[in-house]
Design a protein around this motif. Structure first.
Motif, short mmCIF file in Angstrom:
data_model
loop_
_atom_site.label_atom_id
_atom_site.label_comp_id
_atom_site.label_asym_id
_atom_site.label_seq_id
_atom_site.Cartn_x
_atom_site.Cartn_y
_atom_site.Cartn_z
N ALA A 75 -9.64 21.34 -6.54
CA ALA A 75 -11.11 20.82 -6.63
C ALA A 75 -12.24 22.61 -5.94
O ALA A 75 -11.82 22.54 -4.94
CB ALA A 75 -11.90 19.87 -6.22
N VAL A 76 -12.98 22.36 -7.05
CA VAL A 76 -13.53 23.70 -6.13
C VAL A 76 -15.33 23.46 -5.86
O VAL A 76 -16.07 23.21 -7.49
CB VAL A 76 -13.41 25.10 -6.94
N ASP A 77 -15.57 23.48 -4.53
CA ASP A 77 -16.93 22.96 -3.92
C ASP A 77 -18.43 24.17 -5.03
O ASP A 77 -18.25 25.21 -4.51
CB ASP A 77 -16.85 23.08 -3.12
N SER B 296 -21.45 23.29 -5.03
CA SER B 296 -23.13 22.88 -4.61
C SER B 296 -23.45 24.30 -3.31
O SER B 296 -24.96 24.24 -3.85
CB SER B 296 -22.73 21.96 -3.78
N GLY C 204 -15.91 15.83 -6.01
CA GLY C 204 -14.76 15.82 -5.63
C GLY C 204 -12.93 15.12 -5.62
O GLY C 204 -12.36 15.68 -5.76
N LYS D 222 -21.29 18.79 -8.08
CA LYS D 222 -20.98 19.13 -6.62
C LYS D 222 -19.40 20.31 -6.62
O LYS D 222 -19.31 21.01 -6.31
CB LYS D 222 -21.17 18.84 -5.52
N SER D 223 -18.60 19.72 -7.87
CA SER D 223 -17.03 20.46 -7.68
C SER D 223 -16.77 20.42 -9.17
O SER D 223 -17.45 19.42 -9.84
CB SER D 223 -16.41 19.65 -7.04
N ARG E 160 -13.21 21.65 -11.19
CA ARG E 160 -11.98 22.05 -11.68
C ARG E 160 -10.89 21.67 -12.44
O ARG E 160 -11.96 21.87 -13.75
CB ARG E 160 -10.71 20.31 -10.41
#
Length: 135
Positions: free
Chosen positions: A21-23, A25, A57, A90-91, A93
């Motif tokens: 997962a990549v934030d 936000s 996430g 917000k995330s 992937r």
């Protein structure tokens, strides 16, 4: 500005899977350039790579927010990920599915990487203004 990696370069893919997962936000424009860079592939195989969004996430949307065209060979493929209509995300992937057919080993093998880069708001405004003048 978001400019990071969804799947590290030279990651070897041999089966269905997911990236970390990549934030996102902190993104201001909510529009991103995704680039799939396949550096190695064997013959008679395919990969389908898509990007899913999540509000936290951990729970992921049932449908992808963006998907690359099915790929068979090395090369770079850019696409846009527009999350302006998905404010809850917000995330993100990456998720991939691979397939192999023909003779030889039945295990697919791709070496690849995926990057995500936020497109600045001023650039978006400029492109939208140009599009209006051409229409």
């Amino acid at each position: 500005m978001i400019d990071t990696v969804l799947v590290p370069e030279a990651t070897v893919i041999t089966a269905k899977g997911d990236g970390a997962a990549v934030d996102i936000s902190a993104a201001q424009s909510r529009v991103f350039l995704l680039t799939l860079n396949i550096t190695d592939a064997v013959e008679q195989e395919s990969i389908e790579l898509s990007v899913f969004g999540s509000p936290d996430g951990t729970a992921w949307a049932p449908k992808p927010s963006a998907a690359f065209p099915q790929s068979f060979y090395p090369g770079q493929t850019p696409i846009l990920l527009d999350l302006r209509n998905e404010p809850e995300v917000k995330s993100v992937r990456a998720h991939w599915e691979v397939n192999r057919w023909g003779r030889g080993s039945e295990t697919p093998r791709f070496a690849l990487g995926v990057t995500i880069r936020e497109i600045p708001q001023d650039l978006l405004r400029e492109v939208q203004a140009q599009a209006k003048t051409r229409a």
